[in-house]
Scaffold this active site. Structure first.
Site, PDB file in Angstrom:
ATOM      1  N   ASP A   1     -45.869   2.152  19.647  1.00  0.00           N
ATOM      2  CA  ASP A   1     -44.560   1.688  19.190  1.00  0.00           C
ATOM      3  C   ASP A   1     -44.561   1.806  17.668  1.00  0.00           C
ATOM      4  OD1 ASP A   1     -42.290   0.363  18.376  1.00  0.00           O
ATOM      5  OD2 ASP A   1     -42.826  -1.581  19.242  1.00  0.00           O
TER       6      ASP A   1
ATOM      7  N   TRP B   1     -44.306  -8.066  18.140  1.00  0.00           N
ATOM      8  CA  TRP B   1     -43.740  -6.972  18.940  1.00  0.00           C
ATOM      9  C   TRP B   1     -44.694  -6.497  20.011  1.00  0.00           C
ATOM     10  CZ3 TRP B   1     -38.864  -6.818  19.384  1.00  0.00           C
ATOM     11  CH2 TRP B   1     -38.026  -7.121  18.306  1.00  0.00           C
TER      12      TRP B   1
ATOM     13  N   LYS C   1     -34.806   1.028  11.879  1.00  0.00           N
ATOM     14  CA  LYS C   1     -35.624   0.550  10.767  1.00  0.00           C
ATOM     15  C   LYS C   1     -35.753   1.649   9.704  1.00  0.00           C
ATOM     16  CE  LYS C   1     -36.617  -3.222  13.281  1.00  0.00           C
ATOM     17  NZ  LYS C   1     -37.350  -3.106  14.478  1.00  0.00           N
TER      18      LYS C   1
HETATM   19  C1  LIG Z   1     -37.448  -3.866  15.800  1.00  0.00           C
HETATM   20  C2  LIG Z   1     -38.649  -3.554  16.610  1.00  0.00           C
HETATM   21  C3  LIG Z   1     -38.590  -3.445  18.005  1.00  0.00           C
HETATM   22  C4  LIG Z   1     -37.332  -3.712  18.795  1.00  0.00           C
HETATM   23  O1  LIG Z   1     -36.457  -2.679  18.665  1.00  0.00           O
HETATM   24  P1  LIG Z   1     -35.055  -2.645  19.442  1.00  0.00           P
HETATM   25  O2  LIG Z   1     -34.584  -1.278  19.133  1.00  0.00           O
HETATM   26  O3  LIG Z   1     -34.222  -3.738  18.873  1.00  0.00           O
HETATM   27  O4  LIG Z   1     -35.330  -2.852  20.883  1.00  0.00           O
HETATM   28  C5  LIG Z   1     -39.746  -3.109  18.684  1.00  0.00           C
HETATM   29  N1  LIG Z   1     -40.895  -2.885  18.038  1.00  0.00           N
HETATM   30  C6  LIG Z   1     -40.993  -2.995  16.691  1.00  0.00           C
HETATM   31  C7  LIG Z   1     -42.299  -2.715  16.034  1.00  0.00           C
HETATM   32  C8  LIG Z   1     -39.871  -3.323  15.948  1.00  0.00           C
HETATM   33  O5  LIG Z   1     -39.958  -3.412  14.604  1.00  0.00           O
END
Ligand SMILES: *Cc1c(COP(=O)(O)O)cnc(C)c1O
Length: 368
Positions: free
Chosen positions: A176, A106, A200
């Site tokens: 993030d 990511w 998540k």
């Molecule tokens: C799932 C995830 C993303 C992507 O998220 P979206 O909402 O699908 O754009 C980005 N960073 C991490 C750490 C993730 O687990």
């Protein structure tokens, strides 16, 4: 027609992922008619009183649970964490460029989007080691002229997580936190900005949470040509209601936060629950005489995504199939890493980890 909750499997999906049953049940109860409103949350104007109240209450709960200081903005945006990969550099990168920690799949994606905007310096990379650990503070050095340092608190695919707030050496720290937001208490004041796709750990897909200090926000670059929606200003000025907000997703986030606060004892209660689940699963890996091999180095093991290998790919395939037949679903590792991944987010029940661990012991006995 009602579907029995006993038909629910143990859902190890990496995202969208398991939600707390009380949140789903409250949504089900009020789906057709939100109490006192005469209509469903899905059917009302985002500018009306009811929805306004839901959004305000959700923000207030989030501020309470996380202890978000008053000088931080809270935004409910769309486009997922993936759009933040672009919005962050578009709004903040500037001539100084930005520094990134390359920690896994990511953060690599975040970096490649930032490179489309301007200069990116890799402050540290775990690539050569196969993304098995997070760096310590002494492992990297930032450039003082960089606009910010970007990190990923939990790399969902590799299953590694920071267990301290990294020292950003004076740079605004942008995080993030998509796959570990609200998994434990957090000192927000260490961060200039935190963003997380909800699906998540916090709710359904469709809404992205952004928490940003006013100080960092005030450094946002002006850009007349940038599409309005891709600037933070329009969302701050309009309190996330510039255009139609994803009202049902925000409502669900509110119900999940209610569960965290009222049933789980807030973030410290959630943290204890997560530690207990992860400890049980890592113990099963560690006590398998090398049959199960964890991917992450011990000090960087994720509380949320547990990743491991079996002696062969054929056995991994068989493991996933037999587990699924037992109602243990979603254990196949990400295609880029292979192996097994068990995502055990906040709402995942302890009993599900117990069921997985006893299956793991049995599988090893039969196929060891
Ligand atoms: C799932 C995830 C993303 C992507 O998220 P979206 O909402 O699908 O754009 C980005 N960073 C991490 C750490 C993730 O687990």
């Amino acid at each position: 027609m009602t579907v029995s909750t006993s038909q629910r499997i143990f859902n190890f999906s990496a995202g969208p992922a398991v939600l707390p049953l009380p949140a789903l049940q409250e949504a089900q109860r009020d789906l057709v008619c939100y109490p006192g409103a005469g209509a469903s949350v899905m059917e009302m104007s985002h500018r009306g009183k009811v929805i306004d109240g839901i959004i305000k209450e959700t923000e207030a709960r989030l501020r309470r649970i996380l202890g978000i200081p008053e000088n931080y903005h809270v935004l409910f945006l769309q486009g997922g964490a993936s759009l933040q990969f672009s919005m962050v550099p578009m709004n903040f990168l500037g001539t100084g460029g930005a520094d990134y920690l390359e920690l896994g799949a990511w953060s690599k994606k975040a970096m490649s989007e930032a490179r489309k905007v301007g200069q990116v310096q890799v402050a540290w990379s775990g690539k050569a080691e196969g993304f098995k650990r997070m760096p310590g503070d002494a492992d990297f050095k930032v450039r003082p002229e960089a606009s910010y340092l970007h990190m990923t608190s939990n790399e969902t695919i590799e299953g590694i997580q920071f267990h301290h707030d990294p020292d950003s050496q004076g740079l605004p720290l942008v995080c993030d936190a998509s796959s570990d937001f609200l998994c434990r208490p957090l000192d927000i004041s260490r961060y200039a900005m935190i963003y997380a796709g909800a699906q998540k750990n916090v709710g359904p897909a469709g809404v992205t949470l952004v928490v940003m200090s006013d100080e960092f926000y005030s450094k946002a670059l002006e850009d007349e040509l940038r599409p309005t929606m891709l600037g933070y200003k329009v969302h701050v000025d309009n309190k996330s209601l510039y255009n139609t907000a994803p009202v049902f997703s925000i409502y669900m986030v509110g119900l999940v936060l209610k569960w965290v606060e009222e049933e789980m004892g807030g973030l410290s209660g959630i943290h204890a629950h997560n530690q207990k689940k992860a400890a049980l699963l890592y113990q099963a890996i560690d006590q398998s005489n090398g049959y199960y091999r964890g991917h992450a180095e011990v000090a960087s093991r994720s509380l949320m995504n547990v990743t491991w290998r079996l002696p062969s790919e054929d056995l991994e395939k068989q493991f996933v199939q037999e587990a699924q037949a037992r109602g243990l679903d979603g254990l196949k590792g990400h295609r880029s890493v292979g192996g097994i991944r068990a995502s055990i987010y906040n709402a995942f029940p302890y009993e599900g980890v117990e069921a997985l661990v006893s299956f793991m012991e049995e599988f090893r006995r039969k196929n060891g």
